[in-house]
Design a protein around this motif. Structure first.
Motif, mmCIF file in Angstrom:
data_model
loop_
_atom_site.group_PDB
_atom_site.id
_atom_site.type_symbol
_atom_site.label_atom_id
_atom_site.label_comp_id
_atom_site.label_asym_id
_atom_site.label_seq_id
_atom_site.Cartn_x
_atom_site.Cartn_y
_atom_site.Cartn_z
ATOM 1 N N UNK A 1 0.808 -1.214 0.000
ATOM 2 C CA UNK A 1 0.000 0.000 0.000
ATOM 3 C C UNK A 1 0.842 1.265 0.000
ATOM 4 N N UNK A 2 1.863 1.245 -0.801
ATOM 5 C CA UNK A 2 2.700 2.441 -0.904
ATOM 6 C C UNK A 2 2.005 3.455 -1.789
ATOM 7 N N UNK A 3 2.395 4.736 -1.665
ATOM 8 C CA UNK A 3 1.767 5.755 -2.503
ATOM 9 C C UNK A 3 1.958 5.463 -3.987
ATOM 10 N N UNK A 4 1.025 5.949 -4.786
ATOM 11 C CA UNK A 4 1.051 5.656 -6.213
ATOM 12 C C UNK A 4 2.314 6.158 -6.900
ATOM 13 N N UNK A 5 2.759 7.342 -6.467
ATOM 14 C CA UNK A 5 3.943 7.886 -7.147
ATOM 15 C C UNK A 5 5.159 7.007 -6.938
ATOM 16 N N UNK A 6 5.101 6.194 -5.893
ATOM 17 C CA UNK A 6 6.279 5.394 -5.584
ATOM 18 C C UNK A 6 6.315 4.073 -6.347
ATOM 19 N N UNK A 7 5.169 3.428 -6.495
ATOM 20 C CA UNK A 7 5.204 2.073 -7.048
ATOM 21 C C UNK A 7 5.330 2.083 -8.572
ATOM 22 N N UNK A 8 5.770 0.947 -9.063
ATOM 23 C CA UNK A 8 5.801 0.730 -10.511
ATOM 24 C C UNK A 8 6.884 1.470 -11.250
ATOM 25 N N UNK A 9 8.041 1.638 -10.629
ATOM 26 C CA UNK A 9 9.122 2.352 -11.314
ATOM 27 C C UNK A 9 9.560 1.615 -12.573
ATOM 28 N N UNK A 10 9.375 0.305 -12.578
ATOM 29 C CA UNK A 10 9.802 -0.459 -13.749
ATOM 30 C C UNK A 10 8.871 -0.222 -14.926
ATOM 31 N N UNK A 11 7.731 0.420 -14.651
ATOM 32 C CA UNK A 11 6.800 0.677 -15.763
ATOM 33 C C UNK A 11 6.845 2.128 -16.205
ATOM 34 N N UNK A 12 7.839 2.864 -15.684
ATOM 35 C CA UNK A 12 7.983 4.247 -16.160
ATOM 36 C C UNK A 12 9.131 4.299 -17.160
ATOM 37 N N UNK A 13 8.951 5.061 -18.173
ATOM 38 C CA UNK A 13 9.915 5.045 -19.268
ATOM 39 C C UNK A 13 10.456 6.426 -19.556
ATOM 40 N N UNK A 14 11.706 6.435 -20.001
ATOM 41 C CA UNK A 14 12.287 7.659 -20.535
ATOM 42 C C UNK A 14 12.231 7.511 -22.051
ATOM 43 N N UNK B 1 13.039 3.265 -16.392
ATOM 44 C CA UNK B 1 13.840 4.052 -15.450
ATOM 45 C C UNK B 1 14.927 3.213 -14.748
ATOM 46 N N UNK B 2 14.601 2.008 -14.270
ATOM 47 C CA UNK B 2 15.660 1.241 -13.597
ATOM 48 C C UNK B 2 16.838 0.957 -14.515
#
Ligand SMILES: Nc1ncnc2c1ncn2[C@@H]1O[C@H](COP(=O)(O)OP(=O)(O)OP(=O)(O)O)[C@@H](O)[C@H]1O
Ligand SMILES: Nc1ncnc2c1ncn2[C@@H]1O[C@H](COP(=O)(O)OP(=O)(O)OP(=O)(O)O)[C@@H](O)[C@H]1O
Ligand SMILES: [Mg+2]
Ligand SMILES: [Mg+2]
Lengths: 503, 334, 330, 351
Positions: free
Chosen positions: B161-174, B180-181
């Protein structure tokens, strides 16, 4: 001795390392009962030649004959089986084994083919006898780790002798030894010669060559200059043939301007069980020689001053201020430098290039304000030293492990000169250095003194102690037996103090 | 100028040439070979493989270990080892999650977590430098300790139950393609390589691993360097722990169990010597991709896990033998 | 239905090779918790049988370690392969959620097999489990109590502290023991053998040593029950200490026949795979759904009904002892 | 060479800098072990005080039973480490040998027990020989080679048994009986005796034979060893064969102790435990030193800790943390004891 058959004969041996010729068509022969000296400048190819005959390297071209039979010495094992033993220039030591094992490992099994078990009792006894005959006081059951280079050299010699070989190659066996021990070794060589063994003897100490050898082969730049009867050639001729010009071997001390106030004062320093009550003063421009027999504790004093094993008692003052030196880092802060005697183990990082080694203790010289390395600068510095110290090398990127022993020593020296020390401690600075280079180093020492540096020079070579020192400290079994002023220095006094006489 | 010197100069040119050859071939050759091999094998195995987007995506699964491997490379070049890395990573994740669940703002929890990771590393460093114990044994101990404490801390629960901005870093893209990772991994590799190659600190690391006694004689503060390295590895393990939290959306005590072996495999495969003194970030960087590519390829082909093991092992040894043969070939020519 | 037709980014040549046949074959993959666990073999066999009967493509793939994240790359790979159903025996009830979400977004159906993702049921269609595990735990406790003659100290040998099945089983055992009938039975310790042979055995031996008057060891895990049986046999206390729990017949046959343990319980694991295979197939065909009350036909076993939270019990508990252990081979 | 000489992982030797006479060395040698002995006794006493039942024959037997399997592997690993190599494949070899012999039992139930041990050892030796050949023929670092073969052997053993566990119904009762107290001499199960006999043999081999000493020489300074006429390649090869053979033997001990062989679990992760036991017992990863007594004590120490934790009744949640803490505290105390004794001795001698 033309009537005899040579035990070893080489025919046009050549060797190149990555395209560079270091030996060019060397032919020479050695007869039983002969002591054959091999001399030449650092990097002339002496060790390489010897290693080829002993199976360490394979020649690029040429042939080797043993008893006039052509052989292929493909490995040290083959050499051993042919009855060839080698005392390596850099001792081959097994720090985790005891001294007796260091002497016997690798060849006892061959001798005692009947048993797979070690005969410990017999081994220890034999080892003790061997070392006694060499006049070395070492416990054969002690681990070798931590032994000084000189003692390791002795063990190496004992090992070669124990093989009962017909031919013994000795690559600078005496470089780390004091006159006393050299005398013992020469006695043994005479004995071996008498027994009809062949000895190939490499040394940069020409008196030894004159004293012991029958013939001498001179190498220069990988070429054979010639083989001469020792009695037909004098010292200056040898030098000229070696380096292609004449030099004055022992340049006289140039008196430097010595400051009035002592720069470094050492008062009663001691480490329990190692040395005690060492005191001396050192002024700017002064050279303090430290003499003593092998194992007298000179190296330990140097290590202590440099903070590697900090002193337990006593005081050190620099410019009148008391200082504590707990690590080399502290020492460097007081602008001290130590060129250690064990260049391979302590002085250098063997796989590294010359330039990286030279700059390694002077980060400020090769890093920019932001901490980045300045590679160009590093290169220039290295090239400079290679030129000034006449280091024989392909280029500054050559790994130091590929250099000849003497050239390694020069790199080690260069590394500490670069730190621009105020107090320079040199532990056996000319070990394994050829006559030409030696004078270079003496000149450097003189120059440094003239620049107002304080120099401590530990040496087993009496002549250099006697000529270069302003003052001589003599040690015996961890104590100071004499502190001789310039006018008091004499060979007799130093020798007497070195063997325990308090002056 | 004597003929001998002239010969030297000529020889030198030839030697330089052959050196350049060897430089090209030497240090990371087996890694490169292995990389090519793994790519070929993988695309041969399955048609699904040559999908770059998927490949990039897959890196996220391994990036946490990859990051740690980069720093562990430095530690191993200095002749030490840290087996507690995977445990530290998880411990940090658990501490961070627990802080968050006790009302600490996520931003702060993250900062505290990363600092905590550095502290875990520093404890290893202290134990190694102050007591003079072998790092292998010390970190076998702290490996159990850290994971054990993580278990004590959050038991058999998972915290999420972490905040939304925190989870799913592997699904954020540059630029829409680079996760991102993955970017983080590249940046870290560049930074580590720079430290190792371009700074004096890097030199000191190599020196300690080559001959620590000689390094001491050269006035290197070996203990300080080791302290820094252990702390750094802990810190990066902390970052990896936080990445894993973001990716998995939870923290629990047994994440990354046994990961130390994977991490060390990456480093060793990259050509870093277990005895210290040699190794490179480039090697580790490439070996990370090799392992990732091989695994991904075989997963896609549904190769059975243990056939996978055998294949990875065989390819590993094969690549090494080939590169060695090539090496000796060029050496004998030179 | 709709999203199932969406091909997840596939190579053109890959799909063209398959588009030869007019209708696409259904692909089902099963991911057990890890390889090398004999327990899962019958499940796989069951799946295979169903796939032969129904004509879908079945594959099995699994990591070599059972840690919570080890299945993630396997799921990712299956997403990329574009399977229709992922049947999984999850290693963790929450670490997989984010990747399972991803799979569902790509239109892949998820079913859990043998174990469930407790608390996250919405991320899967249904869960096919061996039997009613609560019921099994209850019966097991009752039988164990019978062997103990309702009195004495006993210990539980579990796997890891965080194994949901184990913890649930332990919880139910404790509930059952609330009954005054069992007031003379005393649970002295819960030990964890982490499902490693060495650790389990060490724990079991420590139990025997610490409590010389121990009357029984209850072990709901197959590695644990074997370890308990070994410890009892080694110490030669089979007449004093009763070991009972969940285990596979093949692993326990020798001990049961020698009388080291009275027997054990389990469920028909083959049936799990078989039922799951049928359910998966029907799911893709759009004929089945994981809603409570939905019924579907499975040959041999008749009607199978979906229960609460989409849970499907494959069959009744299996109790085996000396008399019937030879009938089973798994 | 210089590097070899000065890899001084042991701070005791760096404080030394000089050499000392042999009687001191032998005493120090004993004292090295003393540290571990003290810790073993300390843990044993503490746990017994808290849980008196720990102080019993049964408990001792349990501790003894913990380590034969580990010890036999650790002895091989020790020899490999002494030669400055590493064998990461031991765990897979244990598994492979156990599965292979297990297969024999599945197919030929009457296969004699002594032959099982011999077969296991031979299979292990062959796998070890493969390691040895690759390492010496191609001059590759042993860590990487065995990292590779660790995976290969594990993969092959899976193919060998088709992923199936070998259940206890295939393992002969007589083999299992070797690890049971009731069929033993004075409470000591046979496998414990086997392990000690092997330890004795290894000890004699390392101390008394030429090859044994040459192993130390190789680890102490590999380059010098070659130059001194030691056949380094042959001996390194031999060590891998021995290490493999011992691991194979250990595989049969495993079968005896656990009564079944699982392809995944058997020997998994064992390499690290074996290395830990060896290093705790005073063997240095840098090679050149280490001895059997130390390794035996290292294994006993791990056995005591492993048995102490459940006996103390530490909750499952705390066990791992406690285990880690005990290891760390134990090695620190060990080190302190050594350093203190060393200093005391130095004082006395210098008087
Ligand atoms: N392994 C090697 N690789 C490359 N070059 C080498 C190698 N070994 C020696 N050399 C080079 O060969 C030349 C001869 O070296 P060698 O050691 O034979 O000299 P030396 O006569 O023994 O000198 P010293 O008196 O200093 O010991 C040197 O220039 C050295 O750099
Ligand atoms: N406490 C001690 N007990 C026994 N031997 C000692 C002790 N301290 C020093 N030694 C001996 O002294 C040697 C170390 O002294 P050190 O190396 O300082 O001598 P040195 O005068 O520099 O001789 P070298 O010319 O060999 O360098 C060792 O070889 C060792 O044999
Ligand atoms: Mg030389
Ligand atoms: Mg000295």
């Amino acid at each position: 001795m033309p009537e005899k058959v040579p035990v070893i004969r080489t025919l046009d041996i050549s060797k190149s390392f990555s395209g560079i010729n270091v030996l060019n068509k060397i032919s020479f022969e050695v007869y039983p009962g002969e002591v054959h000296a091999l001399i030449g400048e650092n990097g002339a190819g002496k060790s390489t030649l010897v290693k080829i005959i002993c199976g360490v390297y394979q020649p690029s071209a040429g042939e080797i004959y043993v008893d006039e039979k052509k052989v292929s010495v493909s490995s040290p094992i083959v050499a051993r089986d042919l009855g060839i033993a080698l005392i390596h220039q850099e001792p081959l030591s097994f720090p985790d084994l005891d001294i007796a094992e260091n002497i016997f490992i690798g060849h006892t099994r061959v001798k005692n083919k009947q048993s797979i078990f070690v005969d410990w009792h017999g081994k220890y006894q034999e080892a003790r006898q061997l070392l006694d005959s060499l006049g070395v006081k070492l416990d054969v059951k002690a681990k070798l780790r931590g032994l000084s280079v000189a003692d390791q050299q002795m063990v190496e010699i004992a090992s070669a002798l124990s093989q009962n070989a017909r031919v013994i190659f000795m690559d600078e066996p005496t470089a780390a030894l004091t006159p006393d021990e050299v005398g013992k070794l020469l006695d043994i060589i005479r004995l071996l010669k008498h027994q009809g063994k062949a000895i190939i003897y490499i040394s940069h100490r020409l008196d030894e060559i004159k004293e012991i050898s029958d013939r001498v082969t001179i190498l220069r730049d990988g070429e054979k200059i010639g083989t001469y009867k020792t009695k037909d050639i004098n010292r200056d001729q040898m030098i000229e043939k070696m380096i292609g010009r004449t030099i004055k071997e022992l340049i006289p001390k140039e008196p430097a301007k010595i400051a009035a106030q002592p720069y470094l004062v050492v008062k009663n320093i001691a480490i329990e069980g190692v040395f005690k009550d060492i005191s001396f003063e050192l002024r700017e421009g002064e050279i303090l020689g430290i003499a003593g027999l092998v194992g007298a504790g000179r190296t330990e004093v140097a290590r202590a001053l440099f903070g590697i094993t900090p002193i337990e008692k006593g005081e050190i003052f620099i410019r009148g201020k008391k200082v504590t030196i707990k690590s080399p880092l502290d020492a460097i802060k007081y602008k001290m430098a130590l060129v250690p005697e064990d260049r391979q183990g302590l002085g250098l990082l063997l796989p590294w290039s010359i330039s990286n080694n030279i700059s390694f203790s002077s980060p400020n010289r090769i890093t920019s304000m932001l901490g980045w390395l300045k590679f160009k600068e590093e290169q220039l510095i290295a090239d400079n030293y290679i030129h000034n110290l006449r280091i024989i090398t392909r280029n500054s990127r050559q790994p130091v492990q590929e250099l000849s022993g003497g050239n390694q020593q020069k790199v080690s020296l260069a590394k500490w000169l670069l730190t621009e020390p105020k107090i320079l401690i040199l532990d056996e600075p000319t070990r394994g250095i050829d006559v030409g280079a030696k004078t270079e180093i003496y000149k450097i020492i003189n120059r440094l003194a003239a620049e107002g540096k304080c120099i401590i020079m530990i040496s087993s070579e009496l002549p250099e102690i006697l000529t270069l020192s302003d003052r001589v400290l003599v040690m015996y079994e961890g104590t100071m037996t004499a502190l001789l002023e310039r006018e008091e220095i004499s060979e007799q006094k130093v020798m007497a103090a070195a063997s325990g006489q308090k002056l | 100028m004597s003929p001998a010197t002239a010969k030297m100069v000529n020889g030198e040119a030839a030697a330089e040439k052959s050196r350049r050859w060897q430089k090209l071939i030497r240090p990371e050759l087996n890694t490169i070979l292995f990389l090519i091999l793994s790519f070929v094998i993988s695309s041969f195995l399955t048609p699904y493989f040559t999908d770059i987007e998927f490949l990039l995506n897959s890196t996220s699964l391994y990036v946490e270990f990859g990051l740690i491997a980069l720093v562990l490379t430095l530690v191993m070049i200095a002749g030490e080892i840290d087996l507690s890395v995977a445990a530290s990573m998880t411990f940090v994740a658990c501490v961070t999650a627990q802080l968050f669940h006790h009302g600490v703002r996520m931003e702060w929890a993250l900062v505290i977590g990363i600092v905590f990771g550095a502290i875990l590393g520093a404890i290893n460093g202290l134990l190694v430098t102050k007591t003079g114990l072998t790092s292998l044994i010390v970190t076998i101990g702290t490996m159990a300790l850290y994971r054990g404490l993580a278990q004590v801390l959050i038991g058999d629960n998972s915290l999420g139950n972490f905040p939304d901005w925190f989870v799913g870093i592997d699904k954020r893209y540059i630029f829409d393609v680079i996760p991102v990772p993955f970017l983080l991994f590249i940046v870290m590799a560049v930074v580590m390589e720079a430290i190792l190659r371009l700074t004096f600190f890097g030199r000191q690391i190599y020196a300690i691993g080559t001959n620590s006694e000689a390094a001491k004689y050269s006035a290197v503060n070996t203990n300080k360097v080791k302290m820094i390295l252990f702390t750094l590895v802990g810190l990066v393990a902390g970052i990896a722990g936080i990445l894993s939290m973001s990716r998995l959306e939870i923290a629990r005590y047994n994440i990354g169990l046994g990961g130390e072996l994977d991490i060390i495999t990456i480093v060793l495969l990259g050509g870093t010597s277990i005895n210290g003194g040699s190794g490179s970030i480039t090697g580790t960087f490439m070996s990370f991709f090799i392992l990732m590519i091989l695994r991904t390829g075989m997963l896609l082909a549904n190769v059975k896990r243990f056939d996978q093991l055998a294949i990875i092992g065989a390819v590993l040894i094969f690549a090494m033998i080939v590169s060695n043969l090539l090496n000796s070939f060029t050496a004998s020519k030179g | 239905g709709k999203s199932a037709t969406k091909e997840p980014n596939q190579q053109p040549n890959a799909s063209s090779s398959q588009s030869g046949s007019a209708q696409k074959q259904i692909k089902v993959v099963y991911i057990p918790i890890s390889t090398g666990i004999p327990y899962f073999n019958p499940i796989i066999e069951g799946f295979k049988k169903a796939s032969q009967e129904l004509g879908f493509e079945f594959t099995m793939t699994a990591p070599d370690q059972a840690d919570p994240t080890s299945q993630i790359p396997y799921i990712k790979a299956q997403i990329q392969r574009g399977v229709d159903v992922i049947a999984i025996s999850p290693n963790s009830s929450d670490a997989l959620i984010s990747v399972l979400k991803e799979a569902r977004d790509k239109g892949i159906k998820i079913i859990t097999v043998n174990d469930d993702i407790k608390g996250n049921e919405k991320y899967r269609e249904a869960s096919i489990i061996g039997t009613n595990y609560d019921e099994l735990a209850r019966q097991m406790t009752i039988k164990f109590a019978e062997f103990l003659k309702y009195k004495g100290k006993f210990a539980i040998l579990s796997s890891t502290t965080d194994a949901p099945f184990q913890n649930n089983s332990i919880k139910i055992t404790k509930e059952v023991l609330q009954d005054p009938k069992y007031k003379d039975m005393q649970l002295v310790e819960i030990a964890y053998g982490n499902d490693e042979p060495q650790k389990s055995l060490t724990e079991a031996e420590a139990l025997l040593q610490k409590y010389p008057d121990l009357a029984g060891i209850l072990s709901p895990t197959s590695v644990g029950i074997v370890a308990a049986a070994q410890a009892v046999e080694n110490a030669g206390v089979q007449n004093k200490v009763v070991a009972y729990g969940n285990g596979t017949p093949n692993q326990l046959k020798t001990f049961i026949k020698k009388g080291v343990i009275p027997g054990a319980m389990l469920w028909d694991t083959y049936r799990i795979g078989y039922v799951a295979g049928y359910f998966a197939y029907n799911l893709v065909k759009g004929e089945a759904k994981g809603e409570e009350g939905f019924k579907f036909k499975v040959p041999k076993y008749g009607d199978v009904e979906v229960g609460k939270f989409g849970t499907i019990y494959a069959g009744p508990p299996l109790v085996f002892d000396k008399s019937n252990v030879d009938q089973y081979d798994f | 060479m210089g590097k070899a000489m000065l890899k001084t992982p042991d701070p005791l030797s760096t404080t030394a800098g000089t050499s000392y006479d042999a009687s001191k060395i032998t005493r120090l040698f004993l004292l090295r072990e003393l540290g571990v002995i003290v810790i073993i006794l300390l843990i044993y006493a503490t746990v017994s005080a808290i849980q008196p039942r720990f102080f019993s024959i049964e408990s001792l037997v349990n501790i003894l039973l913990f380590f034969p399997f580990l010890l036999v592997v650790a002895l091989g690993e020790m020899m490999v480490i002494i030669s400055r190599n590493l064998d990461l494949s031991v765990g897979s070899i244990v598994g492979f040998a156990a599965i292979a012999v297990g297969q024999i039992y599945v197919n030929y139930p009457g296969f004699p027990i002594p032959l099982a041990f011999i077969a296991g050892t031979l299979i292990g030796a062959v796998l070890g020989a493969i390691n040895g050949v690759i390492v010496t023929k191609f001059n590759l670092p042993s860590v990487i080679v065995t990292l590779g073969t660790m995976n290969i052997y594990r993969g092959l053993l899976f193919i060998l048994c088709k992923g199936q566990q070998i259940d206890n119904r295939f393992i002969p009762q007589a083999l299992v009986a070797l690890s049971q107290t009731k069929h033993s001499v004075f409470y000591i199960p046979w496998i414990v005796i086997f392990a000690f006999i092997i330890a004795l043999l290894v000890s004699v081999f390392l101390r008394r034979t030429h090859i044994g000493r040459e192993i130390y020489a190789i680890g102490s300074n590999p380059n010098a060893a070659g130059l001194r006429g030691i056949n380094v390649k042959l001996i390194v090869f031999l060590i891998f064969v021995i290490s493999g053979g011992l691991s194979g033997f250990a595989g049969i001990i495993y079968m005896s102790r656990f009564g079944y062989v699982n392809p995944t679990m058997t020997g998994m992760g064992l390499e690290f435990t074996a290395i830990a036991a060896t290093v705790i017992g005073g063997t240095s990863m840098a090679g050149g030193n280490g001895n059997t007594t130390g390794t035996v004590l290292g294994c006993i120490l791990l056995g005591v800790i492993h048995n102490a934790l459940p006996t103390l009744g530490i909750s499952g949640f705390w066990q791992e943390a406690t285990y880690g803490l005990i290891i760390i505290v134990a090695i620190i105390i060990d080190r302190l004891i050594q350093v203190r004794l060393y200093q005391a001795m130095k004082r006395k001698v210098s008087l």
